[in-house]
Design an enzyme around this catalytic site. Structure first.
Site, PDB file in Angstrom:
ATOM      1  N   ASP A  11     -10.004  -4.133   6.093  1.00 50.85           N
ATOM      2  CA  ASP A  11      -8.783  -4.331   5.315  1.00 50.85           C
ATOM      3  C   ASP A  11      -9.150  -4.690   3.877  1.00 50.85           C
ATOM      4  O   ASP A  11     -10.039  -5.522   3.660  1.00 50.85           O
ATOM      5  CB  ASP A  11      -7.994  -5.480   5.985  1.00 50.85           C
ATOM      6  CG  ASP A  11      -6.546  -5.475   5.573  1.00 50.85           C
ATOM      7  OD1 ASP A  11      -6.274  -5.584   4.356  1.00 50.85           O
ATOM      8  OD2 ASP A  11      -5.692  -5.365   6.464  1.00 50.85           O
ATOM      9  N   THR A  53       1.235   6.100  -8.766  1.00 46.67           N
ATOM     10  CA  THR A  53       2.287   7.080  -8.513  1.00 46.67           C
ATOM     11  C   THR A  53       3.227   7.193  -9.716  1.00 46.67           C
ATOM     12  O   THR A  53       3.414   6.219 -10.460  1.00 46.67           O
ATOM     13  CB  THR A  53       3.099   6.657  -7.266  1.00 46.67           C
ATOM     14  OG1 THR A  53       4.306   7.410  -7.213  1.00 46.67           O
ATOM     15  CG2 THR A  53       3.467   5.178  -7.298  1.00 46.67           C
ATOM     16  N   ASP A  54       3.866   8.360  -9.853  1.00 49.40           N
ATOM     17  CA  ASP A  54       4.869   8.523 -10.917  1.00 49.40           C
ATOM     18  C   ASP A  54       6.106   7.658 -10.659  1.00 49.40           C
ATOM     19  O   ASP A  54       6.913   7.445 -11.565  1.00 49.40           O
ATOM     20  CB  ASP A  54       5.266   9.999 -11.072  1.00 49.40           C
ATOM     21  CG  ASP A  54       5.909  10.606  -9.832  1.00 49.40           C
ATOM     22  OD1 ASP A  54       5.978   9.938  -8.776  1.00 49.40           O
ATOM     23  OD2 ASP A  54       6.360  11.769  -9.914  1.00 49.40           O
ATOM     24  N   GLU A  55       6.234   7.133  -9.432  1.00 50.22           N
ATOM     25  CA  GLU A  55       7.437   6.349  -9.115  1.00 50.22           C
ATOM     26  C   GLU A  55       7.501   5.044  -9.914  1.00 50.22           C
ATOM     27  O   GLU A  55       8.552   4.432 -10.007  1.00 50.22           O
ATOM     28  CB  GLU A  55       7.527   6.085  -7.611  1.00 50.22           C
ATOM     29  CG  GLU A  55       7.597   7.389  -6.840  1.00 50.22           C
ATOM     30  CD  GLU A  55       8.034   7.249  -5.395  1.00 50.22           C
ATOM     31  OE1 GLU A  55       8.791   6.325  -5.083  1.00 50.22           O
ATOM     32  OE2 GLU A  55       7.607   8.092  -4.590  1.00 50.22           O
ATOM     33  N   TYR A 103       8.593  -0.289  -2.938  1.00 46.60           N
ATOM     34  CA  TYR A 103       7.308   0.434  -2.978  1.00 46.60           C
ATOM     35  C   TYR A 103       6.848   0.629  -4.425  1.00 46.60           C
ATOM     36  O   TYR A 103       5.728   0.271  -4.794  1.00 46.60           O
ATOM     37  CB  TYR A 103       7.442   1.802  -2.278  1.00 46.60           C
ATOM     38  CG  TYR A 103       6.342   2.780  -2.630  1.00 46.60           C
ATOM     39  CD1 TYR A 103       5.016   2.540  -2.242  1.00 46.60           C
ATOM     40  CD2 TYR A 103       6.606   3.944  -3.358  1.00 46.60           C
ATOM     41  CE1 TYR A 103       3.995   3.429  -2.580  1.00 46.60           C
ATOM     42  CE2 TYR A 103       5.593   4.837  -3.697  1.00 46.60           C
ATOM     43  CZ  TYR A 103       4.290   4.572  -3.307  1.00 46.60           C
ATOM     44  OH  TYR A 103       3.284   5.450  -3.642  1.00 46.60           O
ATOM     45  N   LYS A 161       3.573  -0.891  -6.486  1.00 44.11           N
ATOM     46  CA  LYS A 161       2.549  -0.064  -7.138  1.00 44.11           C
ATOM     47  C   LYS A 161       2.469  -0.403  -8.634  1.00 44.11           C
ATOM     48  O   LYS A 161       1.382  -0.477  -9.208  1.00 44.11           O
ATOM     49  CB  LYS A 161       2.847   1.434  -6.956  1.00 44.11           C
ATOM     50  CG  LYS A 161       2.693   1.953  -5.530  1.00 44.11           C
ATOM     51  CD  LYS A 161       1.265   1.880  -4.995  1.00 44.11           C
ATOM     52  CE  LYS A 161       0.342   2.909  -5.597  1.00 44.11           C
ATOM     53  NZ  LYS A 161      -0.977   2.948  -4.872  1.00 44.11           N
TER      54      LYS A 161
HETATM   55  N1  LIG Z   1       1.818  10.903  -0.930  1.00 42.39           N
HETATM   56  C1  LIG Z   1       2.169  11.108  -2.187  1.00 42.39           C
HETATM   57  O1  LIG Z   1       2.910  12.033  -2.477  1.00 42.39           O
HETATM   58  C2  LIG Z   1       1.625  10.217  -3.284  1.00 42.39           C
HETATM   59  C3  LIG Z   1       1.907  10.545  -4.604  1.00 42.39           C
HETATM   60  C4  LIG Z   1       1.361   9.765  -5.633  1.00 42.39           C
HETATM   61  C5  LIG Z   1       0.564   8.681  -5.328  1.00 42.39           C
HETATM   62  N2  LIG Z   1       0.320   8.359  -4.032  1.00 42.39           N
HETATM   63  C6  LIG Z   1      -0.566   7.215  -3.769  1.00 42.39           C
HETATM   64  O2  LIG Z   1      -1.732   7.742  -3.162  1.00 42.39           O
HETATM   65  C7  LIG Z   1      -2.267   6.816  -2.222  1.00 42.39           C
HETATM   66  C8  LIG Z   1      -2.421   7.495  -0.861  1.00 42.39           C
HETATM   67  O3  LIG Z   1      -1.137   7.955  -0.438  1.00 42.39           O
HETATM   68  P1  LIG Z   1      -0.943   8.647   0.977  1.00 42.39           P
HETATM   69  O4  LIG Z   1       0.296   9.427   0.926  1.00 42.39           O
HETATM   70  O5  LIG Z   1      -2.211   9.292   1.387  1.00 42.39           O
HETATM   71  O6  LIG Z   1      -0.707   7.352   1.886  1.00 42.39           O
HETATM   72  P2  LIG Z   1      -0.817   7.196   3.463  1.00 42.39           P
HETATM   73  O7  LIG Z   1       0.262   6.230   3.845  1.00 42.39           O
HETATM   74  O8  LIG Z   1      -0.880   8.515   4.139  1.00 42.39           O
HETATM   75  O9  LIG Z   1      -2.240   6.505   3.675  1.00 42.39           O
HETATM   76  C9  LIG Z   1      -2.492   5.179   3.321  1.00 42.39           C
HETATM   77  C10 LIG Z   1      -3.792   4.741   4.002  1.00 42.39           C
HETATM   78  O10 LIG Z   1      -4.077   3.395   3.583  1.00 42.39           O
HETATM   79  C11 LIG Z   1      -4.484   2.660   4.739  1.00 42.39           C
HETATM   80  N3  LIG Z   1      -4.156   1.243   4.507  1.00 42.39           N
HETATM   81  C12 LIG Z   1      -2.921   0.689   4.410  1.00 42.39           C
HETATM   82  N4  LIG Z   1      -3.026  -0.638   4.232  1.00 42.39           N
HETATM   83  C13 LIG Z   1      -4.358  -0.921   4.186  1.00 42.39           C
HETATM   84  C14 LIG Z   1      -5.112  -2.118   3.979  1.00 42.39           C
HETATM   85  N5  LIG Z   1      -4.510  -3.306   3.814  1.00 42.39           N
HETATM   86  N6  LIG Z   1      -6.467  -2.038   3.978  1.00 42.39           N
HETATM   87  C15 LIG Z   1      -7.096  -0.845   4.154  1.00 42.39           C
HETATM   88  N7  LIG Z   1      -6.435   0.313   4.379  1.00 42.39           N
HETATM   89  C16 LIG Z   1      -5.084   0.277   4.375  1.00 42.39           C
HETATM   90  C17 LIG Z   1      -3.684   3.261   5.886  1.00 42.39           C
HETATM   91  O11 LIG Z   1      -4.291   2.990   7.144  1.00 42.39           O
HETATM   92  C18 LIG Z   1      -3.713   4.742   5.528  1.00 42.39           C
HETATM   93  O12 LIG Z   1      -4.852   5.383   6.074  1.00 42.39           O
HETATM   94  C19 LIG Z   1      -1.324   5.621  -2.204  1.00 42.39           C
HETATM   95  O13 LIG Z   1      -1.880   4.615  -3.012  1.00 42.39           O
HETATM   96  C20 LIG Z   1      -0.037   6.172  -2.801  1.00 42.39           C
HETATM   97  O14 LIG Z   1       0.666   5.148  -3.482  1.00 42.39           O
HETATM   98  C21 LIG Z   1       0.826   9.107  -3.002  1.00 42.39           C
END
Ligand SMILES: NC(=O)c1ccc[n+]([C@@H]2O[C@H](COP(=O)([O-])OP(=O)(O)OC[C@H]3O[C@@H](n4cnc5c(N)ncnc54)[C@H](O)[C@@H]3O)[C@@H](O)[C@H]2O)c1
Length: 356
Positions: free
Chosen positions: A63, A138-140, A166, A170
């Site tokens: 973690d 993220t762009d959010e 969320y 971020k």
């Molecule tokens: N999905 C999108 O469209 C998108 C767009 C822009 C940015 N992001 C960012 O990209 C990153 C990845 O997004 P995603 O869609 O792959 O997310 P996801 O939810 O698919 O994966 C997140 C991963 O983080 C792990 N995790 C969560 N809490 C944890 C902790 N405390 N310690 C260790 N591991 C932990 C989870 O087990 C999971 O494998 C995020 O930071 C998200 O904010 C995502």
């Protein structure tokens, strides 16, 4: 251009993280990747089952809020070279879940990011070259754009105005990364990307949810009037951008990442229905998400000009059609996610192993 010996990737069992591991191992075969992931509901090691046996990749269940695990990993030179880069993707990532319960978003996205920054700062003590830290955001964090100003886009200088728990978590983590650079001189960079699509996305997110529902003959739940606009980017274009920022980005900078591919949710739904041979009767309009941002649009000009990145895999609708085909051909994968069977994989595959 520096290539890194060993990337510590957080959240590598998730959607983008698992694609990033595969992308780095394919394009930078000399770069080792350690994937630190807590395996929350969103973490799925089956996403990476094809990399088992790859000596350049290892998984560690842990973690980012656990300073001891981080200290150990960052000081570990054995059996591979020490970590010289951190790519931070671990997060709670689903807006709807943050509305139901924001606590895990605060502890992981905010406190977890600070714990990781602290661990990297301490690991930098006595090193000639500090560990490079790329924070994937993220762009959010920029909030929402009006629908009637189509030329307006988020630039890196746009003030942060997050609207969901969320996005607020971020944005907080972005501020902590910024502060680590300014206060301690840490080598940090921030990326802010638009919505991703592609293989291995957890089927609670709109594209895999709609595609898998249709495969199962179920309707697709569309929020509100469906006019909310998102800028869609293929996950491999995102991975390439993160790698470019890691290798070529200027320390302390923020880089927007976007596909120049704005679609309303209604357009997206129609395209999915059409590609899968269905009509509007499969749409079920459902009550809108509270505080649903109207429009996101990213100006990624800085990344394109300064680092030479271009999205090459996001062409619409072909890239969407290829993604639909992936979910059609990988029914086992998403059925095991939907049934919860994917959660047994770690205990079966990793039980009794001494090195994670
Ligand atoms: N999905 C999108 O469209 C998108 C767009 C822009 C940015 N992001 C960012 O990209 C990153 C990845 O997004 P995603 O869609 O792959 O997310 P996801 O939810 O698919 O994966 C997140 C991963 O983080 C792990 N995790 C969560 N809490 C944890 C902790 N405390 N310690 C260790 N591991 C932990 C989870 O087990 C999971 O494998 C995020 O930071 C998200 O904010 C995502």
């Amino acid at each position: 251009m520096p290539q890194y010996n060993h990337i510590l990737l957080t959240g590598g069992a998730g959607f983008i993280g698992s694609n990033f591991v595969r992308f780095v191992r394919a394009h930078r075969p000399d770069t080792h990747v350690t994937n630190l992931d807590a395996l929350t509901y969103a973490g799925n090691l089956e996403n990476l089952s094809d990399l088992e046996g790859d000596d350049g990749y290892r998984f560690v269940k842990g973690d980012i809020r656990d300073a001891d695990v981080l200290r150990e990993l960052l000081s570990d030179d054995n059996p591979i070279p020490g970590v010289d880069a951190v790519v931070h993707m671990a997060a709670e990532s689903h807006v709807d879940r943050s509305i139901l319960d924001s606590q895990p978003f605060i502890t992981t996205n905010v406190q977890g990011t600070q714990t990781l920054l602290d661990a990297v700062r301490h690991a930098n003590d006595g090193r000639d070259t500090p560990i490079r830290f790329v924070h994937v955001s993220t762009d959010e964090v920029y909030g929402s754009l009006p629908l009637d100003e189509p030329n307006e886009k988020f630039a890196e200088s746009t003030p942060l105005a997050p609207n969901s728990p969320y996005a607020a978590s971020k944005a907080s983590s972005d501020m902590l990364v910024r502060a680590a650079h300014h206060t301690f001189g840490m080598d940090t960079l921030i990326t802010r990307c638009s919505n991703n699509f592609g293989p291995y996305q957890f089927p609670e997110k709109v594209i895999p949810l709609f595609v898998t529902n249709l495969i199962e003959g179920k309707k697709v739940p569309l929020y509100g009037d469906g006019l909310n606009v998102r800028d869609w980017l293929h996950v491999d274009d995102h991975c390439e951008a993160v790698l470019a920022v890691l290798e070529k980005g200027r320390s302390g900078e923020v880089y927007n990442i976007g596909g120049n591919n704005e679609r309303s949710n209604l357009d997206l739904t129609h395209t999915i229905l059409q590609l899968m041979g269905h009509g509007d009767e499969m749409i079920e309009y459902v009550t809108d998400r509270p505080g649903h941002d109207r429009r996101y649009a990213i100006d990624a000009g800085k990344l394109e000009r300064d680092l030479g990145w271009q999205p090459t895999r996001s062409a619409w609708p072909d890239a969407l059609a290829a993604t639909i085909d992936w979910y059609k051909s990988n029914g086992d994968w998403w059925q095991r996610v939907r049934s919860g069977a994917y959660r047994d994989y770690y205990s079966k595959q990793y039980a009794g192993r001494s090195v994670h």
